[in-house]
Design an enzyme around this catalytic site. Structure first.
Site, PDB file in Angstrom:
ATOM      1  N   LYS A   1      -1.855  -0.533  25.322  1.00  0.00           N
ATOM      2  CA  LYS A   1      -1.668  -0.652  24.379  1.00  0.00           C
ATOM      3  C   LYS A   1      -0.327  -0.771  23.973  1.00  0.00           C
ATOM      4  CE  LYS A   1      -5.364   0.688  21.366  1.00  0.00           C
ATOM      5  NZ  LYS A   1      -5.956   2.111  20.778  1.00  0.00           N
TER       6      LYS A   1
ATOM      7  N   TRP B   1     -10.445  -2.187   4.964  1.00  0.00           N
ATOM      8  CA  TRP B   1     -10.513  -2.997   3.840  1.00  0.00           C
ATOM      9  C   TRP B   1     -11.087  -4.052   4.091  1.00  0.00           C
ATOM     10  CZ3 TRP B   1      -7.493  -7.698   3.222  1.00  0.00           C
ATOM     11  CH2 TRP B   1      -7.317  -7.767   1.969  1.00  0.00           C
TER      12      TRP B   1
ATOM     13  N   ASP C   1       0.682  -1.032   0.157  1.00  0.00           N
ATOM     14  CA  ASP C   1       0.592   0.437  -0.208  1.00  0.00           C
ATOM     15  C   ASP C   1       0.586   1.361   0.126  1.00  0.00           C
ATOM     16  OD1 ASP C   1      -2.226   1.018   0.254  1.00  0.00           O
ATOM     17  OD2 ASP C   1      -2.696   1.980   2.502  1.00  0.00           O
TER      18      ASP C   1
ATOM     19  N   TRP D   1      -8.376   3.991   0.687  1.00  0.00           N
ATOM     20  CA  TRP D   1      -8.952   3.035   0.679  1.00  0.00           C
ATOM     21  C   TRP D   1      -9.638   2.135  -0.839  1.00  0.00           C
ATOM     22  CZ3 TRP D   1      -7.967  -0.440   5.023  1.00  0.00           C
ATOM     23  CH2 TRP D   1      -7.495   1.020   5.939  1.00  0.00           C
TER      24      TRP D   1
END
Length: 1142
Positions: free
Chosen positions: A681, A648, A85, A608
């Site tokens: 995280k 996606w 990408d 996208w």
RNA sequence: AGGGCUAUAGCUCAGUUGGUUAGAGCGCUACACUGAUAAUGUAGAGGUCUCCAGUUCAAAUCUGGAUAGCCCUACCA
């Protein structure tokens, strides 16, 4: 010979196998050897190589890898085209940061050309790192022919899709690709509109505290407002609340709920005690007026008081729809006109109004709110703004694209950023700095137009890159009419197998149900240009679907004199390629049918769309590879993080449904986040990021992969811990490694070699052999079932428990003796063949998840017979485990009753051990007898089959069954709640007590007659044996242990013979230990000398042959002259003992 | 703000259509076993199954509510 090893070294195995794969093109072979007619299609979601790979990528790619490998083993051809990408805002922003420029500088300080070159050279920055992690983690994907989204061929396919959408019409004749004007999230700092995808990136909605104000809108006395006024000189104001005071100068309407009750309240303005009547929703009254003050005399309060009691009277109630049409004075008349005054500043109705917050009246500024725009349009309210000559209906908004008020707002507000966050920190952090929202509120207060000013905490979207609040702002954009395909998308989504299911039905399904049109436009530079050209008046437009079409159109433009030359043909003639990116594409002018010049719409498309177009664009479809595309669409399987649900996963689905009326993928696994050990995280700022390279180097790829999938389902978040990997390493890989080494040691000694053509029939093997084979093929069936359902965690755990519980801790433990005892015979052959098969099959099941270790072991086990296998074309002819065919489930090899028998054996042994432990009777000490109460008819038969195993394992001489008839058993009965519950209902509890109190005789009676009548609370019931769970509670006089219904009793009486035998075994153990300490080979013969000891001599007299046989001793002699340490042989027996090689 | 998911031993996780003693592994303690030994067995300690209410003879399990965490959705002013 089989290779033997000292220690398990997974990283070394990784290196060895990687080299082997590379030298022998194993991946390529694994794809090529399968027929293209039977393909399993996988799509690789393209990563962006401008960031470094993280441990979460290892997780996501492990999921992808195992299902591709699994299907390869099942005989499918699994082509895995890699991809990159390469477009998009993250890359642009990174480049801007590195060049030290902002968006405004592009085209000024730096040419678009240079800028795009900088982007192009950035996007593959970390490609090497990515290729490296891909290799090291054992992710098989074709990196030699990846698709790259910035390449012309890729872009051309995207254009083709766009044109397909452009040409596609709804039933109402509307194009699926259209230009619209809507209120969109806009980031002044990034200079671009944001897609909903971008707005929904994690962390974008932040809890912020803004200034909110309730403004007072003064009602005009007209026919419409007549009902509101009780006296002619009344000051009546409508209260409306906003958390964005900067939008108040753009107010054009107030929206009320048609069915909501509103009240007119006579009171005094809170800031200056001037008399006023306010209008707000009845439900909201108590939020602003204290009921205790309702009866205060209606006189002005003292403004000096801190918390004044403000008197009020509700004088009227009126429905929202009856307020509609009422006109009010413009609140902040910076920009106005007679036309505006006539048409705007009215109360309108909207169904979205609620009374949960604010006043039940919504301040409406259409340019800065999507709902506002909708209701204002419906009500025919004009926009407020700077006059636009070209389009008078759409004046320019009062806030510019930098997020500043326009100059028309005068000295006080003109040029101010509307949000404090847009100011540089140096400015906004100053003490005297006041935000525009606050200044506006204060202005209103001063003008007696504010009812209440307060701070208000709410969630507000922020730009995911700049971290600054977004504005909602009117923008021209190109849209994909996704809403028109909404129903079809939902319908086709139901045919997709989502793992976990809730992501598909819930998260994705609900998103589809509320689908909005897809805003494609991006006002940026590095991306796929929108292939649409328009005349200046917008009357004529053309969408180009291929490079060839474009070239033809340019020819026409050249002929018409709009262009001087055709750069496409020039580039082709020079053997080059015309770059389809900006700025070159912008230089191309086309000519309209009516002969006018056409310019390209300057927008780029949402990245996208790039990635969602990969099923087609990776093949340059339809310009090339039509067949390859047909073969590879739709995908059988894709996998990405759950955060891709609206990314996606959505764009793949949307494009496939709209352009091909098909799903893009049939099965999808969405994995969760990888968190740190504490569940936080991972982020660079916290410093808790795990480096995938280090992890794999330290623990090996297989242990890492296995841990990640076996520890928790991939869709649950993973709390990543290195100890967890270590545990996997020791428990699973360590155990298998030990098992292999054990096998290799003895197979080498015996010179044993597998012979695929000469396999001993299972029927001729022992009970234990047939049992582990049955377990093995049960595992095969279970594994395949779980993998077919995309349940990798269950599959992995099934393998773990087989290896640990059954193979290692039962089969091998009980079989050890067979391997080292004596010469080659049928039993030994059976043991070798059985263990060999177990290891091979287990490895094959593991190889999708642990590709290195399993191939390594496979190769170690099969290298010596490869030539034979190739000559005979047998299954083991393949040089790699990954080239073989997955073993088929075979019900004929599964023997459930044997598994049940062995389960008895395991449980009986466990119970016997626990008695020994309790009675402090070491296992080496033989005991005479074990007693087993008989559970049912079949029990004796079943246990007899495994009797010898049990006796050997627990070191007991004989096994005896006891029945009721013996009179030894003390039975107990417990109610079977499951069967009785329905029958008895409320009497259940009492019945349980009755059943528990049954005597031995009563229980026996039930067993014989089959029924028992009981009366509970006056109700009579008939109980059957199934209604109770019988067990043996005790055998008086015996040592007993029980587990559920199973009870074991041990005879702990000791005889001299038993004692001697126990000591003999102790002696064997001691000698073995010395052999080992002295590093003797397992085949070395020895001479044993023992200090003279009468009891020991007696033991040796009885068991000398046994001792010598076990220890490979040629002689065992007693003497007074032993030159060795004192050793404790058995309880209370210590003596000098020497062992030497003979 | 709404929706969804999750909440079980110190840690990581199982727990079938509700059924009476809630399990495993790791870690800890003790004892065994060992011709696989960086392994293994047995036992012990460790639980208010987040909380509250309800349904039921019976709730870790079903329902409602609360709390916390995560994800998603959303400019409701």
């Amino acid at each position: 010979m089989y290779r033997e090893f000292k220690h398990l070294n997974l990283p070394a195995i990784d290196a060895e196998i990687l080299q082997f794969w590379q030298d022998n093109q194993i991946f390529e072979q694994s794809v090529a050897q399968r027929s293209a007619d039977q393909s399993f299609v996988f799509y690789e979601g393209p990563p962006s190589a401008n960031g470094k790979p993280g441990i979460h990528h290892v997780m996501a790619r492990t999921v992808k890898d195992i299902f591709c490998r699994y299907h390869t083993l099942k005989g499918y051809r699994v082509e895995r085209k890699g991809g990159w990408d390469t477009h998009g805002l993250p890359i642009e922003l990174q480049v801007e940061k590195e060049l030290g420029i902002t968006k405004e500088d592009i085209g000024k300080k730096i040419s678009v050309d240079d800028y795009n070159h900088a982007c192009r050279s950035t996007v593959m920055r970390y490609k090497d790192l990515w290729d490296d992690i891909t290799r090291r983690m054992g992710y098989w994907v074709d990196l030699d022919n990846p698709y790259i989204t910035f390449e012309n061929n890729y872009i051309e396919s995207v254009w083709w899709l766009l044109k397909r959408l452009y040409d596609k019409k709804t039933d109402a004749g509307q194009s699926f690709l259209y230009k619209g004007f809507t209120i969109q999230p806009f980031s002044p700092a990034a200079g671009t509109g944001l897609s909903t995808h971008e707005l929904n990136m994690p962390g974008c909605y932040k809890e912020v505290t803004d200034i909110s104000v309730i403004a007072m809108f003064k009602v005009r006395q007209t026919a419409a407002s007549k009902a509101l006024f009780d006296t002619a000189d009344e000051d009546v104001r409508i209260l409306a609340w906003t958390t964005t005071p900067w939008t108040l100068p753009s107010n054009v309407a107030l929206t009320v709920g048609p069915e909501i009750d509103y009240v007119k309240v006579q009171t005094f303005s809170p800031y200056n005690a001037l008399p006023v009547c306010v209008v707000l929703a009845k439900n909201r009254l108590s939020a602003y007026f204290n009921p205790e003050h309702a009866d205060l005399p209606l006189v002005p309060f003292d403004t000096a008081e801190k918390k004044p009691a403000i008197p009020y009277r509700v004088v009227k109630t009126i429905k929202g729809k009856d307020l509609a049409g009422i006109q009010y004075e413009q609140l902040m008349p910076f920009v106005t006109s007679p036309e505006l005054d006539a048409a705007a500043f009215r109360v309108i109705t909207g169904d979205f109004v609620t009374t949960e917050d604010g006043t039940g009246v919504v301040h409406t500024a259409p340019y800065f709110g999507a709902d506002d725009m909708r209701v204002a349009r419906e009500a025919g309210i004009p926009m407020i703004g700077i006059p636009n000559e070209k389009n008078p209906a759409l004046p320019f908004p009062l806030v510019d694209r930098q997020g500043k008020f326009v100059e028309e707002l005068g000295e006080e507000f003109g040029g101010r950023y509307v949000k404090a966050e847009y100011y540089p920190k140096e400015v906004s952090s100053q003490k005297e700095f006041k935000s525009t929202d606050l200044l506006i509120s204060l202005r209103l207060k001063e003008d007696n137009k504010a009812f209440k000013i307060e701070k208000y905490a709410h969630n507000y979207p922020h730009c995911w890159r700049t971290d600054k609040p977004v504005l909602y702002y009117p923008l021209d954009s190109w849209f994909v009419r996704a809403s028109a395909a909404k129903d079809r998308m939902s319908e086709l989504n139901k045919t997709i197998n989502w793992q976990p299911e809730s992501t598909g039905t819930g998260r994705f399904g609900q998103w589809l149900d509320n689908l909005q049109d897809w805003n494609l436009s991006r006002s940026r530079y590095w991306g796929v240009p929108l292939p649409i050209w328009r005349t200046e008046d917008g009357e004529e437009e053309i969408c180009v679907g291929s490079v060839a079409d474009l070239s033809t159109l340019v020819d026409q433009a050249v002929a018409a004199g709009v262009m001087t030359e055709n750069p496409y043909r020039l580039a082709t003639a020079a053997n080059g390629e015309f770059d389809l990116h900006r700025p070159y594409i912008d230089d191309i002018l086309l000519v309209s049918p009516s002969g006018k010049p056409m310019r390209r719409e300057l927008d780029l498309i949402d990245v996208w769309f790039d990635s969602g177009a990969m099923p087609y664009a990776q093949w340059h479809y339809p310009f090339e590879n039509q067949e390859a595309f047909q073969r590879n669409f739709p995908a059988d399987f894709i996998a990405e993080g759950v955060d891709q649900t609206r990314g996606w996963f959505y764009t793949l689905h949307a494009i496939a449904v709209m352009c091909f009326d098909s799903v893009a993928f049939k099965n999808v696994v969405s994995n969760g986040l990888v968190l740190d050990k504490e569940g936080n995280k991972m982020s660079k700022s916290k410093g808790n990021v795990v480096d995938p390279f280090e992890t794999i180097a330290a623990y090996g790829a297989d242990a890492t992969r296995w841990y990640m999938l076996a520890n928790a389902s991939p869709w649950d978040n993973l709390k990543f811990s290195a100890e967890g990997i270590l545990e996997t390493r020791n428990k699973l890989f360590g155990t298998l490694y030990n098992t292999y080494n054990f096998f290799a040691l003895y197979a080498n000694l015996d010179g044993w070699k597998a012979d695929e053509q000469n396999v001993m029939p299972y029927a001729e093997r022992s009970e234990l052999d047939r049992w582990i084979i049955s377990r093995l093929y049960s595992l095969v069936a279970e594994y395949r079932a779980e993998m077919d359902q995309y349940e990798p965690t269950r599959a992995a755990r099934a393998i773990e428990s087989f290896v640990d519980e059954h193979l290692s801790n039962w089969y091998v433990r009980l079989s050890r003796r067979r391997f080292w005892k004596g010469e080659m015979n049928d039993d030994k052959e059976a043991a070798y063949q059985t263990l060999w098969e177990c290891l091979l099959v287990t490895n094959q099941l593991m190889c999708a998840l642990a590709p290195f270790f399993s191939d390594w072991m496979y190769r170690n086990m099969t290298a010596s017979i490869r030539a034979n296998a190739i000559a005979n074309h047998t299954p083991l002819r393949h040089e790699s485990i990954h080239l073989g065919d997955l073993v088929l489930p075979d019900p004929s090899k599964i023997d459930r009753s044997l598994e049940k028998r062995m389960d008895y054996a395991q449980r009986i042994c466990s119970l016997a051990f626990s008695i020994r432990k309790r009675e402090k009777l070491r296992v080496r000490q033989p005991l005479q007898k074990v007693l087993l109460p008989v559970l049912d008819e079949a029990f004796i038969h079943e246990v007899d089959g495994v009797k010898d195993l049990i006796l050997g394992e627990i070191n007991v001489k004989e096994l005896e069954y006891v029945t009721d008839a013996s009179g030894l058993l003390k039975k107990g009965a417990k109610a079977n709640f499951k069967t009785l519950g329905g029958k008895l209902g409320k009497d259940m509890k009492d019945a349980a007590a009755v059943v528990a109190g049954l005597t031995n005789e009563q229980i026996s009676a039930i067993e014989q007659s089959g029924t028992l009548r009981v009366t509970i609370n006056g109700n009579e019931y008939t109980l059957t044996p199934e209604d109770m769970i019988l067990s043996t509670e005790d055998l008086p006089g015996w040592k007993v242990a029980s587990d559920g219904r199973l009870t074991v009793a041990l005879d702990v009486m000791m005889s001299d013979d038993l004692l001697a035998e126990g000591v003999a075994r102790d002696l064997v153990s001691v000698i073995q230990k010395i052999r080992k300490d002295k590093d003797f080979q397992v085949t070395d013969r020895v001479v044993v000398t023992v200090e003279v000891h009468p009891f020991m001599q007696q033991v040796v007299a009885q068991h000398g042959d046994y001792i010598k046989g076990e220890t490979l001793a040629d002689t065992l002699v007693f003497t007074d002259q032993v030159h060795a340490d004192l050793v404790e042989v058995s309880d209370g027996i210590s003596l000098h003992l020497d062992v030497r090689q003979s």
